[in-house]
Write an enzyme that holds these catalytic residues in place. Structure first.
Site: not given
Ligand SMILES: Cc1ncc(C[n+]2csc(CCOP(=O)(O)OP(=O)(O)O)c2C)c(N)n1
Ligand SMILES: [Mg+2]
Length: 662
Positions: A27, A258, A402, A464
């Site tokens: 990334h 990204h 939680e 529960h």
């Molecule tokens: C809980 C979770 N859901 C989905 C992902 C997959 N994921 C990785 S980065 C991302 C997008 C995040 O967007 P942002 O925080 O704005 O990062 P940017 O594209 O700006 O680097 C996703 C959905 C993940 N790593 N963790």
């Protein structure tokens, strides 16, 4: 002449582009967008000493947006940490390299926590900030006086756990927590407009945070915002306006940067745009020299801190608490007292009784509950609430959060110096589960006190009553799941959880259980994971394996079998993980390797039978509950599901008859 901050930042950009390009995976967008902000933080504000990543009074840095892992790898390399080396960076994301896809705390000192599952980094940072304030209150400014900085993306701030973490931090007034938001308006699917129109800043304000904004591409402006955040007594959110993939002339500002390599042509164009050396992985000498100087900035503070530690009358005590080793000296006197006055007690109550001894003997414990203090029995008499007014307290009211609780507990454990335990109902382990998974992955010593562990909770009914929870938690690697059968086992399991270097779940009953272990054993029998509680009187035909509240049911059923001349062992199995780790001869001694025709193995647990064939064999008998529970008083629910001694004895003898077992 000192290189400009922009040139320092461009070294991060170059390494990120090249590493992702070489791996053809990763990334680049996030590190390129936040390079200037990270440069400001690491060269001007963050207190650290690259020569000693574990210096206890260092500031903690959490890259919550873990997909941008090349940002932290570049920072650690540039500032002069021993690892990653440039070769490690060239092997980004490859097998055996510490520069894993997402930052892993167990791979690189300098990576404080494992991130990647979005949102949890902020949650863990809250825990780190709690641990810092607590230890500060106990040991004073001379020994503990640091901050927790976070870089978080849009995704981190969208996740539900962020809302829990922000609420918790606001209420605890964690002014030493500073979150830098990479506000680039882009996520994987495209513009954040697709999925978000909330006012993120206003949300933080509403949670009693301080907020400010800056141009995230201008180190001076970022630095100004950090100064403002440092000066404010509240937790801070710094909104850093950035452009994802900044420097890649054709792709910046788009989701294309990204999570994929930019491509050779775009990398070349970016090098030209940023005025970078055309050679891959090259950092100009003057830039590297400036970065390395940045990595030594903290050395003076570090040396002064060491002096203060030497001169502190509490050096040994402080180092012992940080070192985290705990003694189980509390256990024997506690058991002696317990055995002298045995009565029926719920294991949640037995846990509280053990904790009364533990919390006196071990000052590092910090308890808490997600709003179920009276039900989880997690608060003992000798500990005070940990609040914004009293950080020295050792009991946290996490609220109905939680996941936030479990993430904060991970951060506390990884900060060091404290041993967090926290409670909720076992059924709500699901609400905390992503953080439990990170406890396990990170080998964080956190102890989950999960009460109301079966239909035995009674009238609250199927919503529960946990069914699949025990087995699903047992399926998780590096997590110890304990289900003690009485007060003695509960104390033994507590001792094991405290001494473990892995997280533990204690599954405890709401309902009273009879004392089963009535004599001093001289050793911790639960340490083996399973042991023979009762040996067959008649010739052994059956081995009944049970856990927790079903052990007493198993004993009573075994008595009925013995009355019919059928010899039955009863094995208590408080922790399958520990049993699996025993040498083969021990395991065979308990569960001999003979066919179910010779000796029938039966499992009894008031939950799913899924997986119990591991111990009964495919042709054994598994007694449990393979549907959701019922709303009824506990004894009626047990009877309804056939989990009474009479019904179980009958089921076993019927099973033996139909299978022709003599
Ligand atoms: C809980 C979770 N859901 C989905 C992902 C997959 N994921 C990785 S980065 C991302 C997008 C995040 O967007 P942002 O925080 O704005 O990062 P940017 O594209 O700006 O680097 C996703 C959905 C993940 N790593 N963790
Ligand atoms: Mg984004």
């Amino acid at each position: 002449m000192q290189p400009t901050d922009r040139r320092l930042a461009n070294a991060i950009r170059a390494l990120a582009m090249d590493a992702v390009e070489t791996a053809n995976s990763g990334h680049p967008g996030m590190p390129m967008g936040m390079a200037d902000a990270a440069t400001a933080l690491f060269t001007r504000h963050l207190k650290f000493d690259a020569a000693d990543p574990r210096w206890p009074d260092r500031d903690r840095f959490v890259l919550s947006a873990g997909h941008g892992s090349m940002l932290i790898y570049a920072l650690l390399y540039l500032t002069g940490y021993e690892r990653p080396t440039l070769d490690d960076i060239k092997r980004f994301r490859q097998l055996g390299s510490p520069t894993a896809g997402h930052p892993e705390n167990f791979e690189l000192p300098g990576v404080e926590v494992t991130t990647g599952p979005l949102g949890q980094g902020v949650g863990m940072a809250v825990g780190m900030a709690i641990a810092e304030r607590h230890l500060n209150a106990v040991y004073g400014d001379e020994l503990v006086d640091h901050r927790t900085f976070v870089i978080a993306g849009d995704g981190d701030l969208m996740e539900g756990v962020n809302h829990e973490a922000v609420g918790l931090a606001g209420n605890l007034k964690l002014g030493r927590l500073i979150v830098m938001w990479d506000d680039n308006s882009i996520t994987i699917d495209g513009s954040t407009d697709l999925s978000r129109n909330e006012d993120v800043v206003a949300r933080h304000k509403a949670a009693q945070w301080h907020t400010c904004e800056c141009d995230g591409l201008d180190s001076d402006d970022v630095s100004r915002a950090i100064e403002e955040a440092l000066a404010d007594p509240r937790p801070s959110l710094i909104r850093c306006k950035t452009i994802i993939g900044y420097g890649a002339p054709n792709k910046q500002g788009t989701a294309a940067t990204h999570g994929a390599a930019l491509g050779k042509a775009e990398v070349e164009a970016a090098r030209a745009e940023l005025g970078l050396d055309p050679t891959e992985f090259s950092v100009p000498d003057d830039v590297l020299t400036a970065w390395r100087a940045g990595g030594k900035r903290g050395a003076v503070d570090h040396a002064l801190w060491k002096d203060r530690l030497e001169n502190s009358g509490r050096k040994d005590e402080f180092l012992a608490q940080l070192n985290g080793k705990v003694s189980d000296a509390w256990l024997k006197p506690y058991l002696d007292k317990l055995l002298a006055d045995l009565k029926p007690v719920a294991t949640r109550k037995a846990s509280e009784m053990a904790l009364e001894a533990i919390n006196v003997a071990i000052p590092a414990t910090i308890g808490g509950s997600a709003d179920l203090t009276g039900s989880n029995n997690t608060k003992t008499k000798n500990i005070e609430p940990l609040t914004a007014e009293n950080y020295a307290g050792r009991y946290l009211y996490y609220g109905i959060r939680e996941f936030g609780m479990a993430a904060a507990m991970n951060g506390m454990a990884l900060h060091g110096g404290v041993i967090p335990y926290g409670g909720t109902f076992l059924v709500f382990a699901d609400y905390a589960r992503p953080a439990i998974r990170l406890s396990a992955l990170q080998r964080a010593r956190v102890i989950f006190v999960m009460t109301h562990d079966s239909i035995g909770l009674g009238e609250d009914g199927p919503t529960h009553q946990p069914i699949e929870h025990l087995q699903s938690l047992r399926a998780m690697p590096q997590l110890q799941v304990y289900r003690p059968a009485d007060a003695v086992e509960t104390a033994e399991c507590w001792a094991l959880a405290l001494q473990s270097d892995e997280p533990s779940v204690l599954a405890l009953t709401r309902q009273n259980l009879s004392p089963l272990r009535t004599d001093a054993a001289g050793e911790n029998l639960c340490a083996r994971g399973a042991y023979r509680l009762k040996a067959a009187d008649n010739a052994r035909k059956v081995i009944v394996i049970a856990t927790g509240s079903e052990v007493e049911v198993a004993l009573a059923a075994a008595q009925r079998l013995e009355a019919e001349g059928i010899g039955a062992d009863v094995v208590s199995m408080p922790c399958t993980e520990r049993f699996d780790a025993q040498p083969a001869d021990y395991r065979e001694g308990i569960l001999p390797d003979v066919s179910n025709r010779e000796v029938l193995r039966v499992s009894i647990e008031a939950g799913t039978t899924f997986g119990w064939e591991r111990y009964t064999g495919l042709h054994g008998l598994r007694i449990g509950i393979d549907r959701f529970g019922v709303s009824a008083p506990a004894p009626d629910a047990y009877d309804y599901f056939g989990l009474t001694p009479d019904k179980i004895a009958l089921r076993i003898t019927d099973f033996m008859k139909t299978r022709g077992i003599q």
